[in-house]
Structures are given as structure tokens and as C-alpha cells.
Scaffold this motif. Structure first.
Motif, PDB file in Angstrom:
ATOM      1  N   TRP A 136       0.507  14.592   3.846  1.00  0.00           N
ATOM      2  CA  TRP A 136       0.164  15.558   2.796  1.00  0.00           C
ATOM      3  C   TRP A 136      -0.394  14.851   1.570  1.00  0.00           C
ATOM      4  N   ARG A 137      -0.124  13.560   1.478  1.00  0.00           N
ATOM      5  CA  ARG A 137      -0.559  12.728   0.362  1.00  0.00           C
ATOM      6  C   ARG A 137      -0.104  13.319  -0.976  1.00  0.00           C
ATOM      7  N   LEU A 138       1.161  13.154  -1.248  1.00  0.00           N
ATOM      8  CA  LEU A 138       1.735  13.663  -2.487  1.00  0.00           C
ATOM      9  C   LEU A 138       2.738  12.672  -3.060  1.00  0.00           C
TER      10      LEU A 138
ATOM     11  N   ASN B 299      15.169  -0.790  -0.526  1.00  0.00           N
ATOM     12  CA  ASN B 299      14.009  -1.642  -0.283  1.00  0.00           C
ATOM     13  C   ASN B 299      13.438  -1.467   1.122  1.00  0.00           C
ATOM     14  N   ASN B 300      12.128  -1.441   1.187  1.00  0.00           N
ATOM     15  CA  ASN B 300      11.414  -1.587   2.450  1.00  0.00           C
ATOM     16  C   ASN B 300      10.993  -3.053   2.477  1.00  0.00           C
ATOM     17  N   PRO B 301      11.424  -3.859   3.421  1.00  0.00           N
ATOM     18  CA  PRO B 301      11.991  -3.543   4.731  1.00  0.00           C
ATOM     19  C   PRO B 301      13.517  -3.725   4.877  1.00  0.00           C
TER      20      PRO B 301
ATOM     21  N   SER C 204       8.987  -7.371   0.747  1.00  0.00           N
ATOM     22  CA  SER C 204       8.783  -6.015   0.218  1.00  0.00           C
ATOM     23  C   SER C 204       7.459  -5.459   0.704  1.00  0.00           C
ATOM     24  N   PHE C 205       7.152  -4.280   0.186  1.00  0.00           N
ATOM     25  CA  PHE C 205       5.915  -3.566   0.515  1.00  0.00           C
ATOM     26  C   PHE C 205       4.717  -4.475   0.176  1.00  0.00           C
ATOM     27  N   PRO C 206       3.877  -4.794   1.163  1.00  0.00           N
ATOM     28  CA  PRO C 206       2.848  -5.822   0.942  1.00  0.00           C
ATOM     29  C   PRO C 206       1.780  -5.465  -0.082  1.00  0.00           C
ATOM     30  N   ILE C 207       1.739  -4.189  -0.463  1.00  0.00           N
ATOM     31  CA  ILE C 207       0.719  -3.767  -1.432  1.00  0.00           C
ATOM     32  C   ILE C 207       1.016  -4.326  -2.838  1.00  0.00           C
ATOM     33  N   TYR C 208       2.287  -4.598  -3.148  1.00  0.00           N
ATOM     34  CA  TYR C 208       2.595  -5.090  -4.512  1.00  0.00           C
ATOM     35  C   TYR C 208       1.819  -6.379  -4.829  1.00  0.00           C
ATOM     36  N   PRO C 209       1.968  -7.437  -4.019  1.00  0.00           N
ATOM     37  CA  PRO C 209       1.208  -8.646  -4.355  1.00  0.00           C
ATOM     38  C   PRO C 209      -0.296  -8.472  -4.139  1.00  0.00           C
TER      39      PRO C 209
ATOM     40  N   PHE D 180      10.301  -3.490  -8.543  1.00  0.00           N
ATOM     41  CA  PHE D 180      11.326  -3.514  -7.504  1.00  0.00           C
ATOM     42  C   PHE D 180      11.364  -2.175  -6.789  1.00  0.00           C
ATOM     43  N   ASN D 181      11.979  -2.207  -5.619  1.00  0.00           N
ATOM     44  CA  ASN D 181      11.975  -1.053  -4.721  1.00  0.00           C
ATOM     45  C   ASN D 181      13.374  -0.946  -4.126  1.00  0.00           C
ATOM     46  N   SER D 182      14.115   0.090  -4.560  1.00  0.00           N
ATOM     47  CA  SER D 182      15.488   0.267  -4.093  1.00  0.00           C
ATOM     48  C   SER D 182      15.699   1.729  -3.746  1.00  0.00           C
TER      49      SER D 182
ATOM     50  N   PRO E 153      -2.229  11.808  -5.282  1.00  0.00           N
ATOM     51  CA  PRO E 153      -2.242  11.954  -3.824  1.00  0.00           C
ATOM     52  C   PRO E 153      -1.554  10.769  -3.130  1.00  0.00           C
ATOM     53  N   GLY E 154      -0.226  10.768  -3.120  1.00  0.00           N
ATOM     54  CA  GLY E 154       0.547   9.698  -2.475  1.00  0.00           C
ATOM     55  C   GLY E 154       1.183   8.765  -3.486  1.00  0.00           C
ATOM     56  N   CYS E 155       2.306   8.158  -3.066  1.00  0.00           N
ATOM     57  CA  CYS E 155       2.991   7.185  -3.933  1.00  0.00           C
ATOM     58  C   CYS E 155       2.105   5.975  -4.169  1.00  0.00           C
ATOM     59  N   LYS E 156       1.366   5.605  -3.132  1.00  0.00           N
ATOM     60  CA  LYS E 156       0.509   4.431  -3.248  1.00  0.00           C
ATOM     61  C   LYS E 156      -0.518   4.615  -4.355  1.00  0.00           C
ATOM     62  N   MET E 157      -1.039   5.827  -4.471  1.00  0.00           N
ATOM     63  CA  MET E 157      -2.017   6.100  -5.530  1.00  0.00           C
ATOM     64  C   MET E 157      -1.332   6.069  -6.886  1.00  0.00           C
TER      65      MET E 157
ATOM     66  N   SER F 207       6.420  11.646   0.779  1.00  0.00           N
ATOM     67  CA  SER F 207       6.148  11.109   2.122  1.00  0.00           C
ATOM     68  C   SER F 207       7.417  10.873   2.931  1.00  0.00           C
ATOM     69  N   LYS F 208       8.401  10.224   2.332  1.00  0.00           N
ATOM     70  CA  LYS F 208       9.579   9.813   3.099  1.00  0.00           C
ATOM     71  C   LYS F 208      10.703  10.852   2.955  1.00  0.00           C
ATOM     72  N   SER F 209      11.059  11.221   1.717  1.00  0.00           N
ATOM     73  CA  SER F 209      12.205  12.125   1.500  1.00  0.00           C
ATOM     74  C   SER F 209      11.970  13.506   2.104  1.00  0.00           C
TER      75      SER F 209
ATOM     76  N   ALA G   9       9.562   0.905 -10.965  1.00  0.00           N
ATOM     77  CA  ALA G   9      10.671   1.155 -10.037  1.00  0.00           C
ATOM     78  C   ALA G   9      10.153   2.075  -8.934  1.00  0.00           C
ATOM     79  N   ASP G  10       9.931   1.505  -7.755  1.00  0.00           N
ATOM     80  CA  ASP G  10       9.436   2.294  -6.622  1.00  0.00           C
ATOM     81  C   ASP G  10      10.660   2.937  -5.961  1.00  0.00           C
ATOM     82  N   GLU G  11      10.835   4.230  -6.248  1.00  0.00           N
ATOM     83  CA  GLU G  11      12.042   4.946  -5.801  1.00  0.00           C
ATOM     84  C   GLU G  11      11.743   5.874  -4.629  1.00  0.00           C
ATOM     85  N   ILE G  12      10.741   5.509  -3.847  1.00  0.00           N
ATOM     86  CA  ILE G  12      10.290   6.387  -2.761  1.00  0.00           C
ATOM     87  C   ILE G  12      11.401   6.686  -1.736  1.00  0.00           C
ATOM     88  N   TYR G  13      12.370   5.758  -1.589  1.00  0.00           N
ATOM     89  CA  TYR G  13      13.458   5.991  -0.618  1.00  0.00           C
ATOM     90  C   TYR G  13      14.762   6.458  -1.292  1.00  0.00           C
ATOM     91  N   ALA G  14      14.683   6.873  -2.555  1.00  0.00           N
ATOM     92  CA  ALA G  14      15.911   7.182  -3.309  1.00  0.00           C
ATOM     93  C   ALA G  14      16.781   8.245  -2.633  1.00  0.00           C
TER      94      ALA G  14
HETATM   95  N1  PLP Z   1       6.202   2.338  -1.488  1.00  0.00           N
HETATM   96  C1  PLP Z   1       6.904   1.895  -0.436  1.00  0.00           C
HETATM   97  C2  PLP Z   1       8.021   0.940  -0.655  1.00  0.00           C
HETATM   98  C3  PLP Z   1       6.585   2.302   0.865  1.00  0.00           C
HETATM   99  O1  PLP Z   1       7.300   1.844   1.902  1.00  0.00           O
HETATM  100  C4  PLP Z   1       5.493   3.190   1.054  1.00  0.00           C
HETATM  101  C5  PLP Z   1       5.083   3.623   2.403  1.00  0.00           C
HETATM  102  O2  PLP Z   1       5.393   3.020   3.408  1.00  0.00           O
HETATM  103  C6  PLP Z   1       4.787   3.627  -0.070  1.00  0.00           C
HETATM  104  C7  PLP Z   1       5.172   3.188  -1.324  1.00  0.00           C
HETATM  105  C8  PLP Z   1       3.592   4.521   0.061  1.00  0.00           C
HETATM  106  O3  PLP Z   1       3.898   5.879   0.047  1.00  0.00           O
HETATM  107  P1  PLP Z   1       2.816   7.015   0.241  1.00  0.00           P
HETATM  108  O4  PLP Z   1       2.628   7.206   1.710  1.00  0.00           O
HETATM  109  O5  PLP Z   1       3.387   8.239  -0.406  1.00  0.00           O
HETATM  110  O6  PLP Z   1       1.551   6.584  -0.407  1.00  0.00           O
END
Ligand code: PLP
Length: 394
Positions: free
Chosen positions: A243-245, A174-176, A124-129, A170-172, A98-102, A235-237, A202-207
Motif C-alpha cells: 500500500w506504500r504508507l 531491530n531488523n534483523p 541493521s536495515f541496509p538502507i541506513y548506511p 536506531f531501530n527497535s 508513501p512508505g516508511c522508506k520514503m 507495512s509491518k504492523s 528512531a525507526d519504530e516500524i516494528y513497535a
Molecule cells: N525500516 C525497517 C527497519 C525495515 O525493516 C523496513 C522494511 O523492511 C522499512 C523501514 C521499510 O518500510 P516500508 O516498506 O514501509 O517502506
């Protein structure tokens, strides 16, 4: 009193939400606010996706289902990655969450031991650290600097690898910063990972939100599929934030580990959203390319006009939907620029320190408003900045 587990004190939140709360307060008090703080697309899923969800609910697709995701969606994700990223992925290498974060949390819980070191990009996305610390590990940043076009410095990464380093994230794009890592950067990271036996997340959420070229995943490089976990989702693409997927892609024994965590926690992802997600991947109305085209227009407009405002400087992002703006030459701290823009101009952006210490002279604006609103935001920024320049000159 009984204590909360200490790992919770290691976690931190996301800066965007504090700005959003204040912006909402101002709106309630009658101020006009242009929201550029959250990373939430202003689009909604395409009509066939919503129809598929309705039909799935009507058909009773609301049961407990397979912990790692329904087989047709796992197959559809494998096929989608082949079609859009030329990746050779089998359905059994996919786990739905349920979501990339999960998906990210499951991967991190499966790979990181207390005492390990985890390399992550700053900003980067603050959840990593945060989540790294929550797992009792040490978060070690590598910088993405403007003078290097926000690309990673491979020598710096190499110098920060120790015998305790277990994972590199890494996230490419990258956010932000919106940076798409170059092929050389990805190849360099792959070499280091192989040399030091590291996992790569590899966080490819914005691929898919890419403004030129084809997406190159580290998974495809020789020897990398066995040590990479791809994190991606809808979520993004596909503009499906609520929807949390999301999903993780990895070797089967890694997926088995993630699956054990699913079984012990949330059991499964909602069946009806998984059914509708298959329709999203099909993208029968070409909603994704149309959305990316709109983001490109917004990027071109925002970056060009912002660069004409004295004190603001912004490189054009190659992907995602953020503008990462250097405000050093305003002579004000980023937190003050954030405050003045919100309180006096009604433009909500986020001071860059929310994404790491490298962000201290930056503001992030999400390009998630229509072009006429972005034009309005730019006029407001221009007006406020000429007022403060006049005040400084006095
Ligand atoms: N990874 C990155 C880099 C993000 O920017 C975000 C959301 O802002 C997520 C993961 C989290 O995605 P989700 O909403 O699908 O949990």
C-alpha cells in the motif's frame, strides 16, 4: 557518454532480493521452496480496511491532496501514538509518505549535510548506511553483538561521536536481530544525543510487533521530542507492505522541511490509501494483536526447534518477525549455509552480511510462513545439516 551522478554509485541494494530471485528460479524449475527471506508479512489487511479502500475509490477520493497528508489521517496517527505508545504528538507534527522508506529518506535528506557523520547500528536495515553515503556523508556503525544480547554498547557509541556527528539512527525492535532496546540503552542514547546536540532517527516500524511489555519511544524522554524524528508506517504492523504508507513524526519546523521535499518530488500520498489507513489504525477487528500472537507462536516454535539442531544457535527475539541465527558452529561460511539451505533443502534465508559486517556468522529467517511450513523448514534444515556433518566426519 553523459554520466550518471556519482551519488548513485554510493548506494547499495538489499540482499534479500537476490535470494528471492534465485528462490523463484528454483521454484519455476519445479523445486519446493519455503520462503523465509523477505520481510513481508504473509497476512493481508483486515476486511474493514479493504472495504474502506473500495468505498474511498468509489467516492472519488482519488485527487491530489495535502502534501503532508490528509488532516483526518494526521489526527488519527497522533491519536494512535497516544493510545499505543503514550506519546504526546500533535497532528501538525505528523507527515504522511508513501512508505516508511520514503519517510526515512525525507528525514535523512532534511537533516544530513555532505561531510557529516551518521551513527547507525550493525547489523541493521541496509538502507541506513547506503542512503547516508548517497547524501555525501560518512556512515559510522556501532555494533549490536550477541554477547551483549544485541543491545548497543553505549561506551562504543560515545567513543565514535566526533564533532562531525550529526545523526544517530536506531531501530527497535531491530531488523534483523529482533532486539528491543532496553530502557537503559534508550536513556543512554538520549543522554549522548543531548550532550552532543545530535538528531535521533528512531525507526519504530516494528513497535507494534512486540512480545512483552509496552513500547517505550525515545520521543517521550525529557528533551528528546525536539531532536527526534520517529519513522513508522503501515507495512509491518498492519500487513500493508504494497500500500506504500508510512509517516514521520517530528517538530513542526522539521515537518515543514520534509514537506518541502514532498512538494518537490511526489506531491502527495494516494488519497484513497490514506482514507483506508484511518480504518487500519482503528483496528476494529483486533487484527494487530491476533497477528502478533501468531508471530509469537512462530517465534517460540522456530527458536526452540532450531536451537536443537547442532551448529545453529538463536536468541529468542523480543519483537519483529525475524530469527537471527548464529551458524558459526556449522564450520561453514554463512553464504555457503545460505546456498546449501536454498539449493539442497529449499529453505530461503539470508546470509547476515547483507545487514552489516557484524552479520558475517549469521543467517536471517523471516517468520512469515505458517507454523506447518516452519516445521517443514526445520526438518529440511535438520536433514541437510546432518548430511554435511556426516561429510565433515568422514
Ligand atoms: N525500516 C525497517 C527497519 C525495515 O525493516 C523496513 C522494511 O523492511 C522499512 C523501514 C521499510 O518500510 P516500508 O516498506 O514501509 O517502506
Amino acid at each position: 557518454m553523459a554520466k550518471i551522478a556519482s551519488r548513485i554509485s554510493q548506494l547499495t541494494g538489499e540482499g534479500a532480493l537476490a535470494v528471492f530471485t534465485r528462490a523463484k528460479e528454483l521454484e519455476k524449475a519445479g523445486h519446493s521452496i519455503i520462503h523465509l527471506e523477505l520481510g513481508e508479512p504473509d497476512f493481508h489487511p483486515a476486511a474493514p480496511v479493504v472495504d474502506a479502500l473500495r468505498a474511498a475509490v468509489a467516492e472519488g477520493r482519488d485527487r491530489y491532496v495535502a502534501t503532508r497528508g490528509i488532516p483526518p489521517l494526521r489526527s488519527a496517527i497522533a491519536e494512535y501514538l497516544k493510545r499505543t505508545r503514550r506519546l504526546d504528538v500533535a497532528p501538525e507534527q505528523v507527515l504522511v509518505a508513501p512508505g516508511c522508506k520514503m519517510a526515512l529518506a525525507l528525514a535523512m535528506m532534511s537533516l544530513i549535510e555532505p561531510g557529516d557523520e551518521v551513527l547507525y547500528p550493525d547489523p541493521s536495515f541496509p538502507i541506513y548506511p547506503s542512503f547516508t553515503r548517497g547524501l555525501g556523508a560518512k556512515a559510522v556503525s556501532y555494533a549490536l553483538r550477541e554477547e551483549n544480547k544485541f543491545q548497543p554498547d553505549l561506551a562504543e557509541i560515545a567513543a565514535k561521536i566526533t564533532s562531525k556527528t550529526r545523526v544517530l539512527i536506531f531501530n527497535s525492535p531491530n531488523n534483523p536481530t529482533g532486539t528491543v532496546f532496553t530502557e537503559a540503552a534508550i536513556a543512554g542514547i538520549a543522554e549522548l544525543a543531548k550532550q552532543h546536540d545530535l538528531w535521533v532517527i528512531a525507526d519504530e516500524i516494528y513497535a507494534r510487533i512486540l512480545f512483552s511489555g509496552e513500547y517505550k519511544s525515545i520521543w517521550a524522554l525529557p528533551g528528546m521530542a525536539e531532536r527526534t524524528v520517529i519513522i513508522d508506517g503501515f507495512s509491518k504492523s498492519f500487513a500493508m507492505t504494497g500500500w506504500r504508507l508510512g509517516y514521520a513524526v517530528a517538530q513542526k519546523h522539521v515537518i515543514d522541511a520534509l514537506d518541502m521535499l514532498v512538494l518537490n518530488t511526489f506531491t502527495c500520498t494516494a488519497e484513497f490509501s490514506q482514507v483506508a489507513a484511518i480504518e487500519a489504525l482503528r483496528d476494529s477487528t483486533n487484527a494487530v494483536p491476533a497477528m502478533v500472537e501468531e508471530y509469537r507462536k512462530r517465534r517460540d516454535l522456530f527458536v526452540a526447534k532450531l536451537n536443537r539442531i547442532p551448529g545453529f544457535r538463536c536468541q529468542s527475539p523480543d519483537g519483529a518477525f525475524y530469527a537471527w541465527v548464529n551458524i558459526e558452529e556449522t564450520g561453514l561460511p554463512a553464504e555457503e549455509v545460505q546456498r546449501v539451505l536454498l539449493e539442497e533443502a529449499g529453505v530461503a534465508g539470508i546470509a547476515g552480511a547483507a545487514f552489516g559486517v557484524e552479520g558475517k556468522n549469521y543467517l536471517r529467517f523471516s517468520l512469515v510462513s505458517a507454523t506447518h511450513q516452519l516445521e517443514d523448514a526445520l526438518e529440511r534444515i535438520q536433514r541437510v545439516s546432518s548430511r554435511w556433518r556426516a561429510a565433515v566426519a568422514r
